[in-house]
Every structure is written in structure tokens, then in C-alpha cells.
Design a protein around this motif. Structure first.
Motif, PDB file in Angstrom:
ATOM      1  N   GLN A   1       0.788  -1.195   0.106  1.00  0.00           N
ATOM      2  CA  GLN A   1       0.011  -0.054  -0.003  1.00  0.00           C
ATOM      3  C   GLN A   1       0.807   1.384   0.159  1.00  0.00           C
ATOM      4  OE1 GLN A   1      -3.170   0.082  -0.474  1.00  0.00           O
ATOM      5  NE2 GLN A   1      -3.447  -2.116  -0.274  1.00  0.00           N
ATOM      6  N   PRO A   2       0.267   2.363  -0.420  1.00  0.00           N
ATOM      7  CA  PRO A   2       0.979   3.522  -0.359  1.00  0.00           C
ATOM      8  C   PRO A   2       1.320   4.065   0.843  1.00  0.00           C
ATOM      9  CG  PRO A   2      -1.255   4.133  -1.094  1.00  0.00           C
ATOM     10  CD  PRO A   2      -0.854   2.596  -1.127  1.00  0.00           C
ATOM     11  N   PRO A   3       2.655   4.668   0.965  1.00  0.00           N
ATOM     12  CA  PRO A   3       3.202   5.002   2.401  1.00  0.00           C
ATOM     13  C   PRO A   3       2.463   6.232   3.204  1.00  0.00           C
ATOM     14  CG  PRO A   3       4.615   5.693   0.686  1.00  0.00           C
ATOM     15  CD  PRO A   3       3.711   5.003  -0.045  1.00  0.00           C
ATOM     16  N   PHE A   4       2.136   7.214   2.400  1.00  0.00           N
ATOM     17  CA  PHE A   4       1.521   8.491   3.247  1.00  0.00           C
ATOM     18  C   PHE A   4       0.036   8.170   3.422  1.00  0.00           C
ATOM     19  CE2 PHE A   4       4.740  10.818   0.430  1.00  0.00           C
ATOM     20  CZ  PHE A   4       5.398  10.962   1.684  1.00  0.00           C
ATOM     21  N   MET A   5      -0.606   7.217   2.903  1.00  0.00           N
ATOM     22  CA  MET A   5      -1.908   6.885   3.100  1.00  0.00           C
ATOM     23  C   MET A   5      -1.756   6.048   4.368  1.00  0.00           C
ATOM     24  SD  MET A   5      -4.303   4.104   2.851  1.00  0.00           S
ATOM     25  CE  MET A   5      -3.779   3.069   1.514  1.00  0.00           C
ATOM     26  N   LEU A   6      -0.956   5.027   4.390  1.00  0.00           N
ATOM     27  CA  LEU A   6      -0.734   4.001   5.465  1.00  0.00           C
ATOM     28  C   LEU A   6      -0.403   4.701   6.714  1.00  0.00           C
ATOM     29  CD1 LEU A   6       1.124   1.127   3.719  1.00  0.00           C
ATOM     30  CD2 LEU A   6      -0.964   0.896   4.736  1.00  0.00           C
ATOM     31  N   ALA A   7       0.421   5.697   6.579  1.00  0.00           N
ATOM     32  CA  ALA A   7       0.949   6.497   7.792  1.00  0.00           C
ATOM     33  C   ALA A   7      -0.198   7.397   8.429  1.00  0.00           C
ATOM     34  CB  ALA A   7       2.297   7.333   7.451  1.00  0.00           C
ATOM     35  N   GLY A   8      -0.790   8.039   7.347  1.00  0.00           N
ATOM     36  CA  GLY A   8      -2.041   8.867   7.533  1.00  0.00           C
ATOM     37  C   GLY A   8      -3.185   8.255   8.299  1.00  0.00           C
ATOM     38  N   VAL A   9      -3.654   7.001   7.771  1.00  0.00           N
ATOM     39  CA  VAL A   9      -4.633   6.346   8.298  1.00  0.00           C
ATOM     40  C   VAL A   9      -4.280   5.724   9.714  1.00  0.00           C
ATOM     41  CG1 VAL A   9      -5.679   3.949   8.279  1.00  0.00           C
ATOM     42  CG2 VAL A   9      -5.619   5.375   6.121  1.00  0.00           C
ATOM     43  N   ARG A  10      -3.215   5.144   9.892  1.00  0.00           N
ATOM     44  CA  ARG A  10      -2.472   4.796  11.359  1.00  0.00           C
ATOM     45  C   ARG A  10      -2.627   5.763  12.324  1.00  0.00           C
ATOM     46  NH1 ARG A  10       3.956   3.886  12.667  1.00  0.00           N
ATOM     47  NH2 ARG A  10       3.729   3.751  15.011  1.00  0.00           N
ATOM     48  N   PHE A  11      -2.198   7.133  12.158  1.00  0.00           N
ATOM     49  CA  PHE A  11      -1.938   8.198  13.143  1.00  0.00           C
ATOM     50  C   PHE A  11      -3.420   8.680  13.301  1.00  0.00           C
ATOM     51  CE2 PHE A  11       2.548   8.181  11.775  1.00  0.00           C
ATOM     52  CZ  PHE A  11       3.087   7.651  12.867  1.00  0.00           C
ATOM     53  N   ALA A  12      -4.349   8.981  12.333  1.00  0.00           N
ATOM     54  CA  ALA A  12      -5.432   9.700  12.362  1.00  0.00           C
ATOM     55  C   ALA A  12      -6.586   8.774  13.226  1.00  0.00           C
ATOM     56  CB  ALA A  12      -6.034  10.169  11.028  1.00  0.00           C
ATOM     57  N   SER A  13      -6.317   7.696  12.800  1.00  0.00           N
ATOM     58  CA  SER A  13      -7.164   6.305  13.429  1.00  0.00           C
ATOM     59  C   SER A  13      -6.855   6.585  14.917  1.00  0.00           C
ATOM     60  CB  SER A  13      -7.070   4.823  12.850  1.00  0.00           C
ATOM     61  OG  SER A  13      -7.285   5.153  11.494  1.00  0.00           O
ATOM     62  N   ALA A  14      -5.483   6.465  15.340  1.00  0.00           N
ATOM     63  CA  ALA A  14      -5.061   6.433  16.800  1.00  0.00           C
ATOM     64  C   ALA A  14      -5.494   7.739  17.244  1.00  0.00           C
ATOM     65  CB  ALA A  14      -3.562   6.321  16.797  1.00  0.00           C
ATOM     66  N   GLY A  15      -5.349   8.502  16.933  1.00  0.00           N
ATOM     67  CA  GLY A  15      -5.797   9.986  17.619  1.00  0.00           C
ATOM     68  C   GLY A  15      -7.233   9.941  17.800  1.00  0.00           C
TER      69      GLY A  15
ATOM     70  N   VAL B   1      -2.732   0.201  17.624  1.00  0.00           N
ATOM     71  CA  VAL B   1      -2.800   0.166  19.143  1.00  0.00           C
ATOM     72  C   VAL B   1      -1.544   0.412  19.857  1.00  0.00           C
ATOM     73  CG1 VAL B   1      -3.548  -1.155  20.709  1.00  0.00           C
ATOM     74  CG2 VAL B   1      -4.781  -1.152  18.511  1.00  0.00           C
ATOM     75  N   PHE B   2      -0.400  -0.240  19.371  1.00  0.00           N
ATOM     76  CA  PHE B   2       0.686  -0.380  20.324  1.00  0.00           C
ATOM     77  C   PHE B   2       1.755   0.493  19.600  1.00  0.00           C
ATOM     78  CE2 PHE B   2      -0.971  -4.688  20.820  1.00  0.00           C
ATOM     79  CZ  PHE B   2      -1.036  -4.584  22.393  1.00  0.00           C
TER      80      PHE B   2
ATOM     81  N   PHE C   1       3.779   5.956  21.473  1.00  0.00           N
ATOM     82  CA  PHE C   1       4.033   7.321  21.417  1.00  0.00           C
ATOM     83  C   PHE C   1       3.418   8.468  22.653  1.00  0.00           C
ATOM     84  CE2 PHE C   1       3.099  11.559  19.476  1.00  0.00           C
ATOM     85  CZ  PHE C   1       4.188  11.859  18.801  1.00  0.00           C
ATOM     86  N   THR C   2       2.371   7.611  23.297  1.00  0.00           N
ATOM     87  CA  THR C   2       2.084   8.426  24.570  1.00  0.00           C
ATOM     88  C   THR C   2       3.130   8.232  25.677  1.00  0.00           C
ATOM     89  OG1 THR C   2      -0.321   7.829  24.336  1.00  0.00           O
ATOM     90  CG2 THR C   2       0.324   8.282  26.323  1.00  0.00           C
TER      91      THR C   2
END
Length: 305
Positions: free
Chosen positions: A35-49, A228-229, A235-236
């Protein structure tokens, strides 16, 4: 009792950034191969937030913050996540996960040099030796023929170094910035804003978005663990440590991260561990030790007070 509890939290937080973050290189590598990198990282962090905001709601923690703190969390989210992490995920398309972790193991060297340049902090003799060893280790790492001849490897290495600068400056910024006192709230805003900026970058670069339901099972598992982790828990813990101990001490996660990443990349992805990489790792980590060795007594004395 309170001091003992704080010591326990610090130890658990260090365990989190040492071992959990060591595994994120493998998980990101698995995901970015499909999968494309920025999409993956964006989904990861926005979802975590969003998940952390929901957790705050359940725990009755207020999430309203002043405009100045919102601005600072956006800056921190960009330095740590949008650029500092998102571009690393992109670079994993061109370099092995273990190699990326080894290069990033020089992070304490970058922090030390930034503290010298931006804060005028004097570099002690032991730290100077650490800087020299760090540069030698980086040279040994990036000068390997099998790495230099790989397509895109130089670009990946340069961008990872740029991410280290961003992460290092972010560490210094967060140590003094006016940020939300609650670590969950602080992390939530950084995650959500950093993830949103990554999704905007993904759109701007024309990446193709797909539904998580269409991802392969390994990518789905990897993203779940990263959210999750790798994001919420680690990051917390990272934000908590930046306000509890010195930036150089937090940067010592690079003692353990590359070892975990190398072993996991070798075991699960058949990534090659060369003798030169082993020597480079030993030199780099020795340099990191020299950079931080004088700080240990100060940290331990804080625990005992």
C-alpha cells in the motif's frame, strides 16, 4: 509511594519505546510493500488520534485546549509524525527495515549536535568521542556495496537522515513547548493532526486509496498493531518521557530498536545481516553509549530522590 509509582511508569514507558518501536520497522515494511506510504501512515495516526479522543471521553478527560497549545501540537505532530515518521515509511520502499533502524540509531548524535547548534550546549569529552564513533558507524553502514548499488537506496538514506533532523528538533521543541498537560490529550492531538497532514500529502501526491477491507491479512494485522501499540501505547509513553527525563535519555531507545528491527527483519522478511552491518551497529551503539554515559548518574539520582 508517588515517587515509586513515577519510577515504575518511567520504566514501563522506556520498555514501550524500546521494544514496541523496535518492531514497527517490520510492521511498516510489511504494509508499505502493498500500500502507498503516506496513506498508510495517515490512516495509522489519524485512527490512533480518534481512538485516544474516544478513550478520553470514556475516562471523563476534557479535550478542550487553548489555541496556543493546539498550534504547538500541530507543530509537534508535523515534526514527529507527518515528516519524522511518514517519510521513513516512504523510505522503506527503498531500504531494508533493519538498515533503516540502524541509520536511525544515530538519533542521539543528531540530538546532541542540535542542542549544541540551537542551545549552545557544550559537548563534553565523552560525548565528543561518541560523536566521532557515530560518524564512523554511519559511514560503515552506508558504504556497503550491496546497499549503494540498490536502486533508490541513496534517496532513502538521505530522507531518513532528514527525518532524524525533524525528530531531533521535535524532541527539543516538545521539551519546552506549552502543550496539554494530560499525556493522552497531548498524544491525541499530535496523532490526529499529524495523520491528517499525511492524508493531505497522500492526496497531493496522487496516491491510490483503497478500503482496509481490501488489504491483505498481513497488512491488516500490521496496521492494527501499529495503531494500538506503535501509536497509542508507545507514542504516549514517548510524550510522557520527554516531559519526565532529558531528550538525550529518551533518544537511547536507539540502543535497542535496531537490534529488535534487525532480528525481526531477518527472521520474517529474510533481510540480510552483513558482517559490516554488525560492525557498524556495534560502533554506532558504542557511540550512543558514550554520548549518554554521563547522564546516567543524574537520571538515577532523580529516581532515588
Amino acid at each position: 509511594m508517588g515517587k515509586s509509582r513515577n519510577t515504575t511508569l518511567i520504566v514501563l514507558a522506556f520498555f514501550s519505546i524500546y521494544f514496541i518501536w523496535g518492531s514497527t520497522y517490520l510492521l511498516n515494511k510489511i504494509a508499505v510493500t502493498e500500500q502507498p506510504p503516506f496513506m498508510l501512515a495517515g490512516v495509522r495516526f489519524a485512527s490512533a488520534g480518534i481512538l485516544i479522543f474516544g478513550l478520553c471521553k470514556i475516562l471523563g478527560i476534557g479535550i478542550a485546549i487553548p489555541l496556543r497549545q493546539l498550534r504547538n501540537t500541530i507543530i509537534a505532530g508535523f515534526l514527529f509524525l507527518t515528516f519524522g515518521n511518514g517519510v521513513v515509511v516512504w523510505a522503506l520502499k527503498y531500504v531494508d527495515s533493519g538498515f533503516a533502524a540502524l541509520e536511525i540509531s544515530a538519533q542521539p548524535l543528531v540530538v546532541l549536535l542540535l542542542m549544541r547548534i540551537l542551545q549552545g550546549k557544550k559537548i563534553q569529552t565523552m560525548s565528543f568521542i561518541g560523536v566521532v564513533l557515530g560518524f564512523i558507524g554511519i559511514y560503515l553502514l552506508v558504504s556497503q556495496k550491496q546497499i549503494l548499488t540498490r536502486e533508490g537506496s541513496w534517496l532513502g538514506m538521505i530522507m531518513i537522515f532528514a527525518c532524524m533532523l525533524s525528530w531531533g528538533y521535535g524532541s527539543l521543541f516538545v521539551g519546552k513547548a506549552n502543550l496539554p498537560q494530560n499525556y493522552f490529550v497531548n498524544t491525541a492531538y499530535q496523532m490526529f493532526t499529524g495523520g491528517t497532514m499525511l492524508l493531505l500529502a497522500s492526496w497531493a501526491f496522487g496516491e491510490k486509496w483503497t478500503s482496509p477491507m481490501e488489504w491483505s491479512v498481513p497488512v491488516q494485522y500490521s496496521m492494527g498493531l501499529l495503531i494500538v501499540f506503535g501509536s497509542i501505547v508507545a507514542f504516549t509513553s514517548f510524550n510522557y518521557l520527554l516531559r519526565s527525563v532529558s531528550p538525550e535519555k529518551v533518544a537511547t531507545s536507539t540502543y535497542v530498536n535496531p537490534i529488535i528491527a534487525l532480528l525481526l527483519g531477518w527472521y520474517f522478511l529474510d533481510e540480510q545481516i552483513t558482517m559490516q552491518s554488525v560492525i557498524a551497529a556495534a560502533v554506532l551503539l558504542t557511540g550512543v553509549y558514550f554520548i549518554n554515559t554521563k547522564k546516567k548518574l543524574a537520571i538515577y539520582s532523580r529516581f532515588r530522590k
